[in-house]
Every structure is written in structure tokens, then in C-alpha cells.
Design an enzyme around this catalytic site. Structure first.
Site, PDB file in Angstrom:
ATOM      1  N   LYS A   1      19.818  23.671 -23.491  1.00 60.06           N
ATOM      2  CA  LYS A   1      18.539  23.226 -22.903  1.00 60.06           C
ATOM      3  C   LYS A   1      18.759  22.382 -21.646  1.00 60.06           C
ATOM      4  O   LYS A   1      18.165  22.643 -20.606  1.00 60.06           O
ATOM      5  CB  LYS A   1      17.762  22.419 -23.941  1.00 60.06           C
ATOM      6  CG  LYS A   1      16.701  21.497 -23.383  1.00 60.06           C
ATOM      7  CD  LYS A   1      15.996  20.788 -24.493  1.00 60.06           C
ATOM      8  CE  LYS A   1      15.663  19.360 -24.439  1.00 60.06           C
ATOM      9  NZ  LYS A   1      16.275  18.334 -23.739  1.00 60.06           N
ATOM     10  N   ASN A   2      19.613  21.368 -21.756  1.00 60.48           N
ATOM     11  CA  ASN A   2      19.716  20.429 -20.637  1.00 60.48           C
ATOM     12  C   ASN A   2      20.397  21.052 -19.418  1.00 60.48           C
ATOM     13  O   ASN A   2      20.200  20.599 -18.300  1.00 60.48           O
ATOM     14  CB  ASN A   2      20.444  19.156 -21.081  1.00 60.48           C
ATOM     15  CG  ASN A   2      19.578  18.330 -22.018  1.00 60.48           C
ATOM     16  OD1 ASN A   2      18.369  18.580 -22.137  1.00 60.48           O
ATOM     17  ND2 ASN A   2      20.172  17.369 -22.694  1.00 60.48           N
TER      18      ASN A   2
ATOM     19  N   ARG B   1       9.916  16.575 -18.948  1.00 58.09           N
ATOM     20  CA  ARG B   1      10.932  15.721 -18.331  1.00 58.09           C
ATOM     21  C   ARG B   1      11.758  16.469 -17.269  1.00 58.09           C
ATOM     22  O   ARG B   1      12.070  15.941 -16.214  1.00 58.09           O
ATOM     23  CB  ARG B   1      11.863  15.187 -19.417  1.00 58.09           C
ATOM     24  CG  ARG B   1      12.976  14.349 -18.859  1.00 58.09           C
ATOM     25  CD  ARG B   1      13.036  12.972 -19.472  1.00 58.09           C
ATOM     26  NE  ARG B   1      13.806  12.091 -18.631  1.00 58.09           N
ATOM     27  CZ  ARG B   1      13.318  11.031 -18.027  1.00 58.09           C
ATOM     28  NH1 ARG B   1      12.061  10.710 -18.181  1.00 58.09           N
ATOM     29  NH2 ARG B   1      14.066  10.276 -17.269  1.00 58.09           N
TER      30      ARG B   1
ATOM     31  N   ASP C   1      11.097  12.892 -24.193  1.00 60.25           N
ATOM     32  CA  ASP C   1      11.086  12.133 -25.437  1.00 60.25           C
ATOM     33  C   ASP C   1      10.685  10.681 -25.218  1.00 60.25           C
ATOM     34  O   ASP C   1      11.081  10.060 -24.240  1.00 60.25           O
ATOM     35  CB  ASP C   1      12.486  12.171 -26.051  1.00 60.25           C
ATOM     36  CG  ASP C   1      12.669  13.417 -26.875  1.00 60.25           C
ATOM     37  OD1 ASP C   1      11.646  14.007 -27.260  1.00 60.25           O
ATOM     38  OD2 ASP C   1      13.811  13.782 -27.138  1.00 60.25           O
TER      39      ASP C   1
ATOM     40  N   MET D   1      22.420   3.711 -25.110  1.00 54.92           N
ATOM     41  CA  MET D   1      21.616   4.100 -23.945  1.00 54.92           C
ATOM     42  C   MET D   1      20.116   3.970 -24.158  1.00 54.92           C
ATOM     43  O   MET D   1      19.398   3.529 -23.271  1.00 54.92           O
ATOM     44  CB  MET D   1      21.941   5.537 -23.565  1.00 54.92           C
ATOM     45  CG  MET D   1      23.338   5.683 -23.026  1.00 54.92           C
ATOM     46  SD  MET D   1      23.491   7.245 -22.174  1.00 54.92           S
ATOM     47  CE  MET D   1      25.258   7.415 -22.195  1.00 54.92           C
TER      48      MET D   1
HETATM   49  C1  LIG Z   1      16.821  16.896 -19.661  1.00 53.47           C
HETATM   50  C2  LIG Z   1      18.096  16.184 -19.872  1.00 53.47           C
HETATM   51  O1  LIG Z   1      19.123  16.572 -19.351  1.00 53.47           O
HETATM   52  N1  LIG Z   1      18.072  15.131 -20.705  1.00 53.47           N
HETATM   53  C3  LIG Z   1      19.292  14.416 -21.003  1.00 53.47           C
HETATM   54  C4  LIG Z   1      19.606  13.458 -19.872  1.00 53.47           C
HETATM   55  O2  LIG Z   1      18.459  12.650 -19.696  1.00 53.47           O
HETATM   56  P1  LIG Z   1      18.333  11.695 -18.396  1.00 53.47           P
HETATM   57  O3  LIG Z   1      19.048  12.312 -17.249  1.00 53.47           O
HETATM   58  O4  LIG Z   1      16.896  11.380 -18.273  1.00 53.47           O
HETATM   59  O5  LIG Z   1      19.131  10.435 -18.849  1.00 53.47           O
HETATM   60  P2  LIG Z   1      20.023   9.433 -17.953  1.00 53.47           P
HETATM   61  O6  LIG Z   1      21.410   9.965 -17.879  1.00 53.47           O
HETATM   62  O7  LIG Z   1      19.307   9.157 -16.680  1.00 53.47           O
HETATM   63  O8  LIG Z   1      20.031   8.110 -18.825  1.00 53.47           O
HETATM   64  C5  LIG Z   1      19.719   8.054 -20.165  1.00 53.47           C
HETATM   65  C6  LIG Z   1      19.544   6.603 -20.584  1.00 53.47           C
HETATM   66  O9  LIG Z   1      20.797   5.996 -20.624  1.00 53.47           O
HETATM   67  C7  LIG Z   1      20.819   4.864 -19.790  1.00 53.47           C
HETATM   68  N2  LIG Z   1      22.159   4.860 -19.149  1.00 53.47           N
HETATM   69  C8  LIG Z   1      22.587   5.946 -18.478  1.00 53.47           C
HETATM   70  C9  LIG Z   1      23.825   5.951 -17.854  1.00 53.47           C
HETATM   71  C10 LIG Z   1      24.621   4.793 -17.964  1.00 53.47           C
HETATM   72  O10 LIG Z   1      25.738   4.736 -17.426  1.00 53.47           O
HETATM   73  N3  LIG Z   1      24.160   3.736 -18.667  1.00 53.47           N
HETATM   74  C11 LIG Z   1      22.932   3.756 -19.278  1.00 53.47           C
HETATM   75  O11 LIG Z   1      22.548   2.782 -19.910  1.00 53.47           O
HETATM   76  C12 LIG Z   1      19.689   5.050 -18.805  1.00 53.47           C
HETATM   77  O12 LIG Z   1      19.193   3.822 -18.315  1.00 53.47           O
HETATM   78  C13 LIG Z   1      18.677   5.788 -19.649  1.00 53.47           C
HETATM   79  O13 LIG Z   1      17.899   4.922 -20.409  1.00 53.47           O
HETATM   80  O14 LIG Z   1      20.749  12.684 -20.199  1.00 53.47           O
HETATM   81  C14 LIG Z   1      20.593  11.864 -21.359  1.00 53.47           C
HETATM   82  C15 LIG Z   1      21.872  11.038 -21.511  1.00 53.47           C
HETATM   83  O15 LIG Z   1      22.969  11.825 -21.797  1.00 53.47           O
HETATM   84  C16 LIG Z   1      20.301  12.741 -22.573  1.00 53.47           C
HETATM   85  O16 LIG Z   1      20.018  11.904 -23.668  1.00 53.47           O
HETATM   86  C17 LIG Z   1      19.116  13.663 -22.318  1.00 53.47           C
HETATM   87  O17 LIG Z   1      19.032  14.619 -23.354  1.00 53.47           O
HETATM   88  C1  LIG Z   2      16.312  13.372 -24.878  1.00 52.51           C
HETATM   89  C2  LIG Z   2      16.352  14.685 -24.810  1.00 52.51           C
HETATM   90  O1  LIG Z   2      15.550  15.457 -24.045  1.00 52.51           O
HETATM   91  P1  LIG Z   2      14.650  15.042 -22.781  1.00 52.51           P
HETATM   92  O2  LIG Z   2      15.578  14.383 -21.810  1.00 52.51           O
HETATM   93  O3  LIG Z   2      14.170  16.371 -22.294  1.00 52.51           O
HETATM   94  O4  LIG Z   2      13.565  14.155 -23.312  1.00 52.51           O
HETATM   95  C3  LIG Z   2      17.320  15.456 -25.636  1.00 52.51           C
HETATM   96  O5  LIG Z   2      17.563  16.628 -25.314  1.00 52.51           O
HETATM   97  O6  LIG Z   2      17.856  14.914 -26.619  1.00 52.51           O
END
Ligand SMILES: CC(=O)N[C@H]1[C@@H](OP(=O)(O)OP(=O)(O)OC[C@H]2O[C@@H](n3ccc(=O)[nH]c3=O)[C@H](O)[C@@H]2O)O[C@H](CO)[C@@H](O)[C@@H]1O
Ligand SMILES: C=C(OP(=O)(O)O)C(=O)O
EC number: 2.5.1.7
Length: 434
Positions: free
Chosen positions: A22-23, A97, A121, A341
Site C-alpha cells: 500500500k505505502n 493521506r 489514520d 513515533m
Molecule cells: C502512506 C504512508 O506511507 N504511510 C506511512 C508513512 O506515513 P508518514 O510519511 O505520514 O509518516 P512520517 O514518516 O512523516 O512520520 C510518522 C510519524 O513519526 C514521527 N517521526 C518520523 C520520523 C522520525 O525520524 N521521527 C519521528 O518521530 C513523525 O513526527 C510522525 O508523527 O510512514 C509512517 C512511518 O513509517 C508509517 O507509519 C505510515 O504507514
Molecule cells: C498509518 C498507516 O497508513 P496512513 O499513513 O495511510 O494513515 C499505515 O499504513 O499503517
């Protein structure tokens, strides 16, 4: 709102094939906007989030053709730029998202992008600063339109730049990379995310004519090019689904083979399940999980209680911690699950406690699980799925429980798992959709 009714206590037996990731596919579909030529994508999962994004592209004027059971072609030759400014488009983006990754390609190719706050989510604060600051570093202007509640991003010509990201955001990195491939000059992104999703995106972009080096590391260098062209891409198996099946097999004492997992792209996932005591074997590109009456959580070398924590790649993905937590409830031993996270992803443990699990929620990020060693079965319960991964974790709990459970709000599970009840029933589960 649909529900699953699950008759617990049935063992699974046989082979299961993971769907496409998915991602990854959300990034790949957005990247098809970067060229007017056709991009064909294989192994696209038939799940809600992906189908919604494909539909959104159709409405944007992209010609989308279904070429096979899981193959689609995308041709973004006549994108309707006026539609991209409409309230209808912005409303649809906000429920998805993955739509945030339309910004990079749209600014790069059309010089303008509008976006409302994206959905996904409800698992805690999910800031977009990394996306915005990164694209601003390439020279784009950001304006927040308070009246419409949308961000407007414009750029006549993006220019390559050096940037050190404040966090290794997965979708943020994808967005910046997609903007930088068509920028003038060279972009260097340090502290880039390097999940297989991002690696696959970069490989696709290079096949489209981009010049990205440093793939799979946290230092990406992108030499901008004038134009990209069409190509083909095959999405990797979904590593989160692979992990979910490993956990499911252990919890239900089942013997299963997970087919064609792309083992080399699973990183630390197999080893993390082994640390919970779960036996699994790599057989070619399959994973064989034998039926196990018991599995014992390892301790750290100094004898202290093990912690399983998420981290950016190549660390353990946060998307598997809910499954690992559920699996630990029937292990021998104890473990601290530390979800670093996201701050609202562990609250579903209340439901597991109602089912009889021994869990202490220390704070929103940490839970201690004391395993029952299968000495006490979880009880069937009425459950609701708060997010996609808690949803699958609750499904696993219900499949292992005594009696019947109902899980409502399964749209959350459908966002990421293709025909999950059909595939699991084929190997022995008893799940009915009502
Ligand atoms: C559509 C998609 O691809 N979704 C994925 C993507 O979401 P997404 O790209 O939205 O998530 P991010 O990598 O931006 O960050 C996820 C969360 O982790 C925190 N954060 C991130 C990096 C870091 O070094 N430190 C930290 O604390 C961010 O502030 C945030 O709250 O990556 C996430 C983290 O693997 C996954 O859970 C999600 O499933
Ligand atoms: C958090 C997830 O999805 P999304 O970033 O699309 O909300 C997930 O795939 O676990």
C-alpha cells in the site's frame, strides 16, 4: 459501517500470497503525474486507499486503464488544472493521506498545487512540516488560505538545493524527491527516509529518466532533468502484510507458507518476530512458519526485559508494533512495546485487556505485555477498529480467541488489506462480513 464476525479458535493451514505494498503504490501512483507519457504499474492491491487515489487521478483527467487483474496504466497527458482548484477535489484529498504526495509532482510539472489537510489514520499528530519546508527549500511559495482551509503552493521554476530534513519522513521524502527530479540543478537530501517504499519510488523515477543516486541510504542526490518519460513498474509485496501473517500464524498455532515475500526487502522484520520466539524459515523467497505450541520472548543479553521499539528504516516499522503487541499476549515472557513515533496508536490495548490480555499501558507510547503462554485464551468480544493496524491486530486476537467476536468499522482494515476475509477463510479462518 461493515463488520466482521469471527469464530475464534480455528487453525490456519496452507499458502497465502501477500498483496502489493500500500505505502509504495500510493507514491508510485502520484509519480505517474510527472510525465505525459504512459506509466504501467503491476501488482497494485485492490484496497480502499489505493482505489480512492486511482479514482482521484481519473477525476483529475489522467487516463487510467485497467490492463490486467492488478495492472493499471496511467497517462497524465491532459490534466484538468481547473479541477485541481475545486472544492470537490480538495475535499476528496482530505479523506486520503496518500494525496499529500500529489503536491511534489504537481508543483514540479504544473507550477501549482492546492491541498487541504490530508486524512489517514487517527494515530496522533501527523505534521507535514518536512514536506512543506523541503518543497520551500526548492523555491516554492507557500500560502495558507484561512477561508478555504487550504495550502496553496506555487513555483515558476523549482531550483535544486541542499537540505537536512528535521525528521526522516517517509511521505515527506517522497514528496521532495518528486519535486526535485524536475528542478533546475542538483538537490541533496540528507536525513532522507530510505524505506523500501522510497527506494522503489526512486528506482521508478530513474527508469522514467530521473538522475537519483544514493538510493537506500539517507543521503539522496538528485540532478534535475527537463522531462520524464513513460515506463513500467512492479510494486513489492507488502511487508506489513507479511509481518501481519507471521504474527497471525503464531497466535493461532498455525502452519503457513507466505509466498513470494521479497525477503531481501523485509529488513529487520523477520528477526523482530524471531525475538518474540516465533520460528520462521526462509525457503527461497517464501517464509515458512511452522505450527508452534509455544513461543518464548527473548531477554536482552544482560537478562533484562526486552523492548521492541519502532525506528525509521532500517529500524522496525511502526506499522507492525500493534501486531507484535497482540502476538506477545500469548507468548511466554514479557516485553515492553515502545511506539515512539505515534502517540495514539496503543490505546486499542483497552480492548485486548477486556479480552483477558495482561497489558499495562504505561503511557501513550509504551505498554508492557505479560504473555499467557497460551495458558489462558483471550475471550471473544465486541470490538471496533480504530485504525488500520490496530484493526488487523484485533482481527488476529479474535481469530485466536475462545468464542465469537465482532469487529465493527472494518473500513479501516479494508484501507490496507485486500479481501482479507476471503484470503484467510481459504486457509481455514471463519470470518464473515456483515
Ligand atoms: C502512506 C504512508 O506511507 N504511510 C506511512 C508513512 O506515513 P508518514 O510519511 O505520514 O509518516 P512520517 O514518516 O512523516 O512520520 C510518522 C510519524 O513519526 C514521527 N517521526 C518520523 C520520523 C522520525 O525520524 N521521527 C519521528 O518521530 C513523525 O513526527 C510522525 O508523527 O510512514 C509512517 C512511518 O513509517 C508509517 O507509519 C505510515 O504507514
Ligand atoms: C498509518 C498507516 O497508513 P496512513 O499513513 O495511510 O494513515 C499505515 O499504513 O499503517
Amino acid at each position: 459501517m461493515a463488520s466482521f464476525v469471527i469464530e475464534g479458535g480455528h487453525r490456519l493451514c496452507g499458502e497465502i500470497h501477500p498483496q502489493g505494498a500500500k505505502n509504495e503504490v500510493l507514491q508510485i501512483i502520484c509519480a505517474t503525474l510527472l510525465t505525459e507519457e504512459e506509466v504501467t504499474v503491476n501488482n497494485i492491491p485492490d484496497i480502499l486507499d489505493v482505489n480512492n487515489l486511482i479514482q482521484l487521478l481519473r477525476e483529475m483527467g489522467v487516463t487510467v486503464a485497467k490492463k490486467g487483474i492488478d495492472t493499471y496504466s496511467f497517462k497524465a497527458e491532459n490534466v484538468d488544472l481547473a479541477y485541481l482548484e475545486s472544492d470537490e477535489f480538495l475535499k476528496k484529498c482530505s479523506s486520503l493521506r496518500g494525496s499529500v504526495m500529489l503536491i511534489g509532482p504537481m508543483v514540479a510539472r504544473f507550477g501549482k498545487a492546492l491541498i487541504s489537510k490530508p486524512g489517514g489514520d487517527k494515530i496522533g499528530r501527523r505534521r507535514l512540516d518536512t514536506h512543506f519546508v523541503g518543497i520551500q527549500n526548492l523555491g516554492a511559495d507557500f500560502r495558507y488560505d484561512e477561508e478555504r482551509g487550504i495550502y496553496e503552493i506555487t513555483a515558476k521554476q523549482l531550483r535544486g538545493n541542499y537540505m537536512l530534513l528535521d525528521e526522516a519522513s517517509v511521505t515527506g521524502t517522497a514528496n521532495i524527491v518528486m519535486a526535485a527530479v524536475l528542478a533546475k540543478g542538483t538537490t541533496t537530501i540528507y536525513n532522507a527516509a530510505c524505506e523500501p517504499y522510497v527506494q522503489q519510488l526512486c528506482r521508478l523515477l530513474n527508469r522514467m529518466g530521473a538522475k537519483i543516486s544514493g538510493i537506500a541510504s539517507n543521503l539522496l542526490t538528485i540532478e534535475g532533468v527537463d522531462k520524464l518519460h513513460g515506463t513500467q513498474h512492479t510494486v513489492l509485496p507488502d511487508m506489513i502484510e507479511v509481518g501481519s501473517f507471521i504474527g497471525m500464524a503464531a497466535m493461532t498455532k498455525s502452519e503457513i507458507t507466505i509466498k513470494n515475500v521479497s525477503y531481501e526487502n523485509l529488513g529487520i522484520i523477520p528477526e523482530s518476530f524471531r525475538r518474540l520466539g516465533i520460528k520462521l524459515e526462509q525457503r527461497g523467497d517464501d517464509i515458512y512458519v511452522p505450527a508452534q505450541e509455544t513461543y518464548e520472548i527473548e531477554s536482552f543479553i544482560d537478562g533484562s526485559i526486552m523492548t521492541i521499539a519502532d525506528a525509521t528504516w532500517p529500524g522496525l516499522t511502526p506499522d507492525l508494533l500493534s501486531v507484535m503487541l497482540v502476538v506477545a499476549t500469548q507468548a511466554k515472557g514479557s516485553v515492553l512495546i515502545h511506539q515512539k513515533m505515534f502517540e495514539s496508536r496503543l490505546f486499542f490495548v483497552d480492548k485486548l485487556i477486556d479480552m483477558g490480555a495482561q497489558i499495562i499501558l504505561c503511557d501513550p507510547h509504551r505498554a508492557v505485555v505479560i504473555g499467557h503462554n497460551h495458558g489462558f485464551k483471550l475471550r471473544g468480544a465486541r470490538l471496533t477498529s480504530p485504525d488500520i493496524r490496530a484493526g488487523i491486530a484485533l482481527l488476529i486476537a479474535a481469530m485466536s480467541a475462545e468464542g465469537t467476536s465482532t469487529i465493527s468499522n472494518i473500513e479501516q482494515i479494508d484501507r490496507g488489506y485486500q479481501n482479507i476475509e476471503g484470503r484467510l477463510n481459504a486457509i481455514g479462518a471463519r470470518i464473515t462480513r456483515i
